[in-house]
Design an enzyme around this catalytic site. Structure first.
Site, PDB file in Angstrom:
ATOM      1  N   HIS A  76       0.835  -1.211   0.000  1.00 30.12           N
ATOM      2  CA  HIS A  76       0.000   0.000   0.000  1.00 30.12           C
ATOM      3  C   HIS A  76       0.873   1.267   0.000  1.00 30.12           C
ATOM      4  CE1 HIS A  76      -3.745   2.213   1.351  1.00 30.12           C
ATOM      5  NE2 HIS A  76      -2.814   3.065   1.724  1.00 30.12           N
ATOM      6  N   GLU A  77       1.802   1.334   0.944  1.00 32.62           N
ATOM      7  CA  GLU A  77       2.632   2.540   1.043  1.00 32.62           C
ATOM      8  C   GLU A  77       3.552   2.678  -0.170  1.00 32.62           C
ATOM      9  OE1 GLU A  77       1.663   4.655   3.054  1.00 32.62           O
ATOM     10  OE2 GLU A  77       0.463   3.366   4.358  1.00 32.62           O
TER      11      GLU A  77
ATOM     12  N   HIS B  26       3.327   6.796  -6.787  1.00 32.78           N
ATOM     13  CA  HIS B  26       2.513   7.915  -7.279  1.00 32.78           C
ATOM     14  C   HIS B  26       3.345   9.205  -7.214  1.00 32.78           C
ATOM     15  CE1 HIS B  26      -1.840   9.798  -7.088  1.00 32.78           C
ATOM     16  NE2 HIS B  26      -1.320   9.868  -8.285  1.00 32.78           N
TER      17      HIS B  26
HETATM   18 ZN   LIG Z   1      -3.183   5.131   1.973  1.00 32.02          ZN
END
Ligand SMILES: [Zn+2]
Length: 664
Positions: free
Chosen positions: A455-456, A462
């Site tokens: 997730h991180e 991004h």
């Molecule tokens: Zn998040």
């Protein structure tokens, strides 16, 4: 020379000390104020605006980061001393009349009218932001807006204090050991330690999450569960813990009223339209339609799950019985122990596998860097290069283990927002509090911790793969209901056999996860998924109803209870007042207000976008490159709905989320 004054790609963490903070920030604030004057006088104020606070941003990013991962009393004091000045400066920018006039002047030039693409969006968003802060109001309107903001800040601060005080006002001390039946040994030990810390004998239970959840899930004695449930759900009401001094009733009504007035003053129909204007949903109406649709698709399964649970328990269930019997049912159905997965997730192997998978998929190379100054010897630093061009895109730090001087949770942060297209690399970081290595074994993670790393890393990519010329539209600076797409989508690779086999290998034998264990893990995932979904939908419904429909007369808590009742697996007691402690909505001027739907919205996006990888191959490099170019690289340079359509060829479809949750 003060090491915080200049933007340095190799942040000299080893040379930055608390005594540098105040002088550096004071100087950088003065510098930013000077630049603001230059921006106002500039022929091209828009361009100047984007870099106006660059040095201040950098220094504050570094200081805030150090305070969260390597704090000391001196550093905390220094941070607290500068923080109010800095936030006052940032919030003065959209209220500055000279700047507003300069932007308007520029907007009417030939050059501005000819802007296209990212710069055009930047101009539009800048103008909108000034308007949202009241730039177009007359002096009376501006003064009223100011009053509303002050009143909202006060009321929301008082709201959170009441929740905290009421939560802490409760304790239940049990002195007979046989009443603890059902609780796991760790929860019993924690309750014992909590009593000892207060100089009491026996076992002490509180409304803090670990204590409360353990009781509601495991404790056999229903009367104790009921006592805790009632206390928890009457917090910050006159009949709740601590009594009437912590009552949030009037505050909630006042906050909702003030928000409505603010929205109307600024020309919006209601607060939800005001908040959602620059988010992907755009209007409260669309957010509501989205929730209605999901509710309609979840309801049948929700009733079925509740029917099955009552049949399993062989009785009608009270609200404080649901979690308890659900846990018994889960154990009976799945016989799945999450701990059995740990040996397959040694951290080193997991992160190397993750870099490998996404390296190939997105066309990047992740490599460890040596001798980079950092804040702790266990922190690692990595470089990211583009595989085909060899271009250096940026670096990041990874800091995974808990320490006493580090805050809890897991997060990603940006230190420098660059533009690799213009040869300016990005700098970011990912942090967590994962299970550390013990007994000479490597760090062995739970599956949830593996998802956290993925997730991180998604948020990080991004940022690091962003190619946006305007700093303030780059990387993760996107709409709130879009920002979790790049992170949540990564978690999907933690559930696919093909990808698990690349990074989940037994730390001693190298064996993959046995198939029966994998099947159990998959099946346990969808247990009571409709209930989990209805719970979130109920909060989303209450949030939108309050910020779109509530008229201000009557009892706001009763009003919300009537809504929540429709989403609850068991009848809600007549004093149920969850709203009085709903900090997501009322602990800050905005927070999650009118935005609670975003949790589900982002899940729809990530489940749906992943279907392309599902269909075309979870390692399909062409799809991966497309995803990188159309989503990860673009930041907020275009409307997120457009970005999404450019990748998927259509609008989001909730079907994939329902399938993943086993609801269709
Ligand atoms: Zn998040």
């Amino acid at each position: 020379m003060n090491p915080l004054l200049e933007v340095q790609f190799r942040v000299p963490f080893d040379k930055i000390h608390p005594e540098h903070v105040e002088p550096a920030i004071d100087e950088l604030l003065a510098d930013a104020a000077r630049r603001m004057e230059e921006t106002i006088a500039s022929e091209r104020p828009l361009h100047a605006l984007d870099t106006m606070t660059e040095r201040l941003d950098y220094a504050m990013n570094v200081v805030r980061h150090m305070e969260s991962v390597a704090t000391t009393p001196a550093l905390r004091a220094a941070y607290n001393a500068v923080q109010p000045k800095v936030s006052a400066f940032y919030s003065s920018i959209p209220l500055n009349e000279g700047l507003w006039k300069a932007i308007q002047r520029y907007a009417s030039t030939e050059e501005a009218r000819a802007l296209a693409g990212t710069m055009k969006r930047f101009l539009t968003k800048t103008i909108d932001s000034f308007k949202r802060h009241g730039a177009e109001l007359d002096p009376v309107g501006k003064a009223r807006l100011q009053e509303i903001n002050v009143a909202l800040a006060e009321a929301t601060t008082k709201f959170s204090e009441n929740v905290l005080d009421s939560t802490n006002a409760f304790e239940l001390v049990i002195t007979e050991e046989e009443r603890l039946k059902g609780l796991p040994p760790a929860a019993i030990a924690a309750a014992r330690a909590s009593a000892e810390a207060k100089g009491q004998t026996g076992w002490r239970f509180t409304l803090q999450a670990p204590s409360y959840i353990a009781v509601m899930t495991y404790l056999d004695d229903a009367s104790i569960r009921e006592a805790l449930y009632r206390a928890f759900n009457t917090r910050a009401t006159p009949c709740g813990p601590g009594g009437a001094v912590h009552d949030n009733h009037q505050l909630i009504a006042r906050i909702v009223e003030l928000r409505k007035e603010e929205a109307k003053l600024l020309g919006f129909r209601d607060f939800s339209d005001f908040v959602l204007e620059d988010r992907m949903a755009h209007t409260g109406e669309r957010a509501q339609v989205f929730l209605d649709d999901l509710r309609q698709k979840t309801e049948a399964r929700f009733r079925e799950e509740n029917h099955n649970l009552e049949a399993f328990a062989a009785r009608e269930l009270a609200a404080w019985d649901v979690g308890y019997f659900a846990e018994k049912q889960r154990a009976a159905l799945y016989d799945f122990d999450e701990e059995a997965l740990r040996p397959y997730f040694p951290l080193e192997r997991v992160s190397a596998g993750m870099f490998d998978i996404f390296g190939r998929l997105f066309g990047i190379r992740v490599s460890e860097e040596q001798n980079v100054p950092s804040w702790d010897p266990h922190v690692k630093s990595y470089a990211i290069h583009d595989s085909s061009s060899g271009a250096f895109l940026g670096s990041f730090y990874a800091d995974w283990f808990p320490r006493e001087n580090k805050r809890g949770g897991a997060w990603m942060d940006a230190l420098i927002t660059g533009d690799p297209g213009a040869n300016r690399p990005h700098l970011g970081l990912i942090c967590g509090n994962l299970t550390p290595p013990v007994d000479g074994k490597p760090a062995l993670l739970t599956h949830r911790e593996v998802e956290t790393i993925f997730h991180e890393f998604g948020h990080l990519l991004h940022h690091l793969l962003s190619r946006v010329e305007v700093r303030s539209l780059a990387g993760t600076s996107v709409a709130w209901d879009f920002v979790e797409l790049p992170s949540q989508i990564m978690e999907n690779w933690c559930w696919e056999r093909e990808s698990l086999d690349l990074f989940a290998q037994h730390w001693e034998t190298g064996a993959p996860i046995p198939d029966d264990l994998f099947q159990k893990m998959k099946r346990a995932k969808t247990f009571r998924a409709a209930n989990a979904q209805m719970r979130q939908l109920g909060f989303g419904f209450v949030d939108l109803a309050l910020h779109r429909k509530w008229g201000g007369s009557g009892d706001v808590i009763e009003y919300s209870r009537e809504i929540l009742r429709q989403f609850s697996p068991a009848p809600l007691p007549s004093d149920h007042a969850m709203l009085a402690a709903f900090t997501h909505l009322f602990a800050g001027p905005v927070g999650y207000a009118a935005g609670y739907y975003s949790y589900k919205w982002a899940e729809v996006l990530d489940a749906d976008a992943f279907t392309r990888f599902r269909k075309e191959g979870v390692f399909n490099e062409q799809v991966g490159h497309e995803y990188r170019d159309k989503i990860l690289a673009r930041g907020d340079s275009e409307d997120p709905a457009e970005l999404y359509r450019s990748f998927m060829g259509r609008d989001p479809d909730p079907r994939a989320l329902l399938e993943r949750a086993g609801l269709v």
